[in-house]
Design an enzyme around this catalytic site. Structure first.
Site, mmCIF file in Angstrom:
data_model
loop_
_atom_site.group_PDB
_atom_site.id
_atom_site.type_symbol
_atom_site.label_atom_id
_atom_site.label_comp_id
_atom_site.label_asym_id
_atom_site.label_seq_id
_atom_site.Cartn_x
_atom_site.Cartn_y
_atom_site.Cartn_z
ATOM 1 C CG HIS A 1 4.208 -1.969 -4.530
ATOM 2 N ND1 HIS A 1 2.815 -2.671 -4.639
ATOM 3 C CD2 HIS A 1 5.161 -2.683 -4.858
ATOM 4 C CE1 HIS A 1 3.238 -4.083 -4.872
ATOM 5 N NE2 HIS A 1 4.736 -4.144 -5.152
ATOM 6 C CB CYS B 1 19.585 14.617 -9.960
ATOM 7 S SG CYS B 1 18.721 15.605 -8.548
ATOM 8 C CG ASN C 1 -1.860 -1.075 1.145
ATOM 9 O OD1 ASN C 1 -2.023 -2.067 0.040
ATOM 10 N ND2 ASN C 1 -2.593 -1.420 2.204
HETATM 11 N N1 APR Z 1 -10.682 -7.540 3.913
HETATM 12 C C1 APR Z 1 -9.749 -8.678 3.612
HETATM 13 N N2 APR Z 1 -9.549 -8.518 2.346
HETATM 14 C C2 APR Z 1 -10.171 -7.681 1.143
HETATM 15 C C3 APR Z 1 -10.897 -6.674 2.006
HETATM 16 C C4 APR Z 1 -11.192 -6.727 3.305
HETATM 17 N N3 APR Z 1 -12.247 -5.559 3.809
HETATM 18 N N4 APR Z 1 -11.517 -6.197 0.753
HETATM 19 C C5 APR Z 1 -10.990 -6.547 -0.238
HETATM 20 N N5 APR Z 1 -10.020 -7.648 0.065
HETATM 21 C C6 APR Z 1 -9.211 -8.343 -0.712
HETATM 22 C C7 APR Z 1 -9.939 -8.837 -2.236
HETATM 23 O O1 APR Z 1 -10.563 -9.962 -1.981
HETATM 24 C C8 APR Z 1 -8.360 -8.750 -2.963
HETATM 25 O O2 APR Z 1 -8.059 -10.186 -2.780
HETATM 26 O O3 APR Z 1 -8.144 -7.675 -1.053
HETATM 27 C C9 APR Z 1 -7.421 -7.767 -2.263
HETATM 28 C C10 APR Z 1 -7.036 -6.747 -3.092
HETATM 29 O O4 APR Z 1 -6.498 -7.003 -4.238
HETATM 30 P P1 APR Z 1 -6.029 -6.073 -5.146
HETATM 31 O O5 APR Z 1 -7.039 -5.104 -5.151
HETATM 32 O O6 APR Z 1 -5.445 -6.904 -6.299
HETATM 33 O O7 APR Z 1 -4.847 -5.351 -4.500
HETATM 34 P P2 APR Z 1 -3.241 -5.610 -4.097
HETATM 35 O O8 APR Z 1 -3.206 -7.210 -3.767
HETATM 36 O O9 APR Z 1 -2.965 -4.956 -2.923
HETATM 37 O O10 APR Z 1 -2.393 -5.021 -5.211
HETATM 38 C C11 APR Z 1 -1.088 -5.373 -5.225
HETATM 39 O O11 APR Z 1 -0.966 -4.297 -7.495
HETATM 40 O O12 APR Z 1 -1.681 -2.876 -9.040
HETATM 41 C C12 APR Z 1 -0.712 -3.101 -8.212
HETATM 42 O O13 APR Z 1 0.858 -1.798 -6.981
HETATM 43 C C13 APR Z 1 -0.232 -2.114 -6.896
HETATM 44 O O14 APR Z 1 -0.065 -2.515 -4.726
HETATM 45 C C14 APR Z 1 -0.847 -2.914 -5.681
HETATM 46 C C15 APR Z 1 -0.298 -4.335 -6.214
#
Ligand code: APR
Length: 271
Positions: free
Chosen positions: A126, A138, A107
């Site tokens: 990230h 630079c 995050n």
């Molecule tokens: N509690 C638990 N899990 C949750 C909740 C919640 N309240 N809400 C959503 N989720 C889960 C979803 O089911 C999903 O598996 O969180 C996950 C979010 O996945 P992504 O949207 O893909 O995010 P993330 O895994 O952090 O992405 C990773 O990808 O796009 C790049 O740089 C960006 O840091 C990011 C990385």
């Protein structure tokens, strides 16, 4: 949930680090969209561009102010969000385990820091949406985006007054957001690559929370830790590849991260 909490306690009795590996799902309960969810950033995106196109160095070179507009809009969303019980639980765990807890987060929203997670135990792999650095590299330094840079709404443009503030304090050239883009690679100075891999190789427990397991370094963390004999636990609303690994290890909690991370922290702190 109890079998997973028992697995976490048992893992803590073994030598090694406790690693929390967090993704956008942990900040979802603070009102920040995830990336790949139904309302996710990559799903609904920007008005003109497919968002993943924007999150690239190529896009920044071609249209820097459109990319800046996108990140300043997301920065606004993050600034108006508050840490939730999931963030607070991990900050408590860091305080309770000062020598053996590490928070590895995908995050860029800064909510872990605002919840009290100490920089010394927090690895934003990230980047950080509140920071900028020299677009020409630079120097490797990072600076906070000036407070005078206002919040931008979705689709708002970056005007000349704002552009004048998004400059490298060292060389005066253009600055860029301090985030890892899809056409860029992890490294140590900016994204803690070697440190995080080292910690994973010495882990006793990895708690993956709120991530869909779609990016590279998190996979390395889970695989290196599993190879080192660590217990792997997954917290997510939905099934995901890290859940498959955890199912054969410490188990999975299919529910909101806020409550699950609070229960895990309580279980480890009160052991
Ligand atoms: N509690 C638990 N899990 C949750 C909740 C919640 N309240 N809400 C959503 N989720 C889960 C979803 O089911 C999903 O598996 O969180 C996950 C979010 O996945 P992504 O949207 O893909 O995010 P993330 O895994 O952090 O992405 C990773 O990808 O796009 C790049 O740089 C960006 O840091 C990011 C990385």
């Amino acid at each position: 949930m109890e079998p997973v909490l028992a697995a976490c306690r048992a893992a803590l009795a073994k030598p090694g680090h406790v690693i929390a590996l967090t993704g956008a799902g942990v900040s979802a309960e603070s009102g920040i969209p995830t990336f790949r969810g139904k309302e996710g950033y990559w799903t609904i995106g920007a008005r003109e561009f497919h968002p993943q196109e924007l999150a690239t160095h190529t896009a920044f070179e071609a249209m820097p102010w459109a990319v800046w507009a996108w990140y300043l809009y997301r920065r606004s969303v993050c600034r108006h969000a508050q840490p939730n019980p999931g963030h607070l639980a991990l900050a408590r765990l860091a305080a309770a385990l000062p020598d053996r807890f590490a928070l590895v987060t995908q995050n860029v929203d800064g909510l872990h820091r605002r919840a009290g997670s100490p920089d010394a135990q927090t690895y934003p792999i990230h980047g950080d949406i509140s920071q900028m650095r020299c677009a020409a590299d630079c120097v490797p330094d990072r600076w906070p985006i000036p407070d005078a840079v206002p919040d931008l709404g979705k689709g708002d443009a970056v005007d000349a007054a704002i552009q004048a503030q998004l400059v490298c304090p060292r060389c005066g050239g253009m600055a860029r957001p301090h985030v890892l883009w899809f056409d860029e690679s992890y490294d140590e100075p900016r994204f803690h690559l070697d440190t995080v891999r080292r910690l994973a190789g010495r882990a006793a427990l990895v708690v993956s929370a709120g991530t869909s397991a779609q990016t590279n370094l998190p996979w390395q963390v889970v695989q290196l830790a599993a190879r080192a004999g660590a217990t792997i636990v997954d917290v997510n609303l939905e099934a995901n590849p890290f859940g498959d690994i955890a199912a054969g290890s410490g188990g999975v909690i299919r529910g909101p991260a806020g409550a699950a991370l609070t229960a895990i922290a309580d279980a480890l702190i009160s052991r």
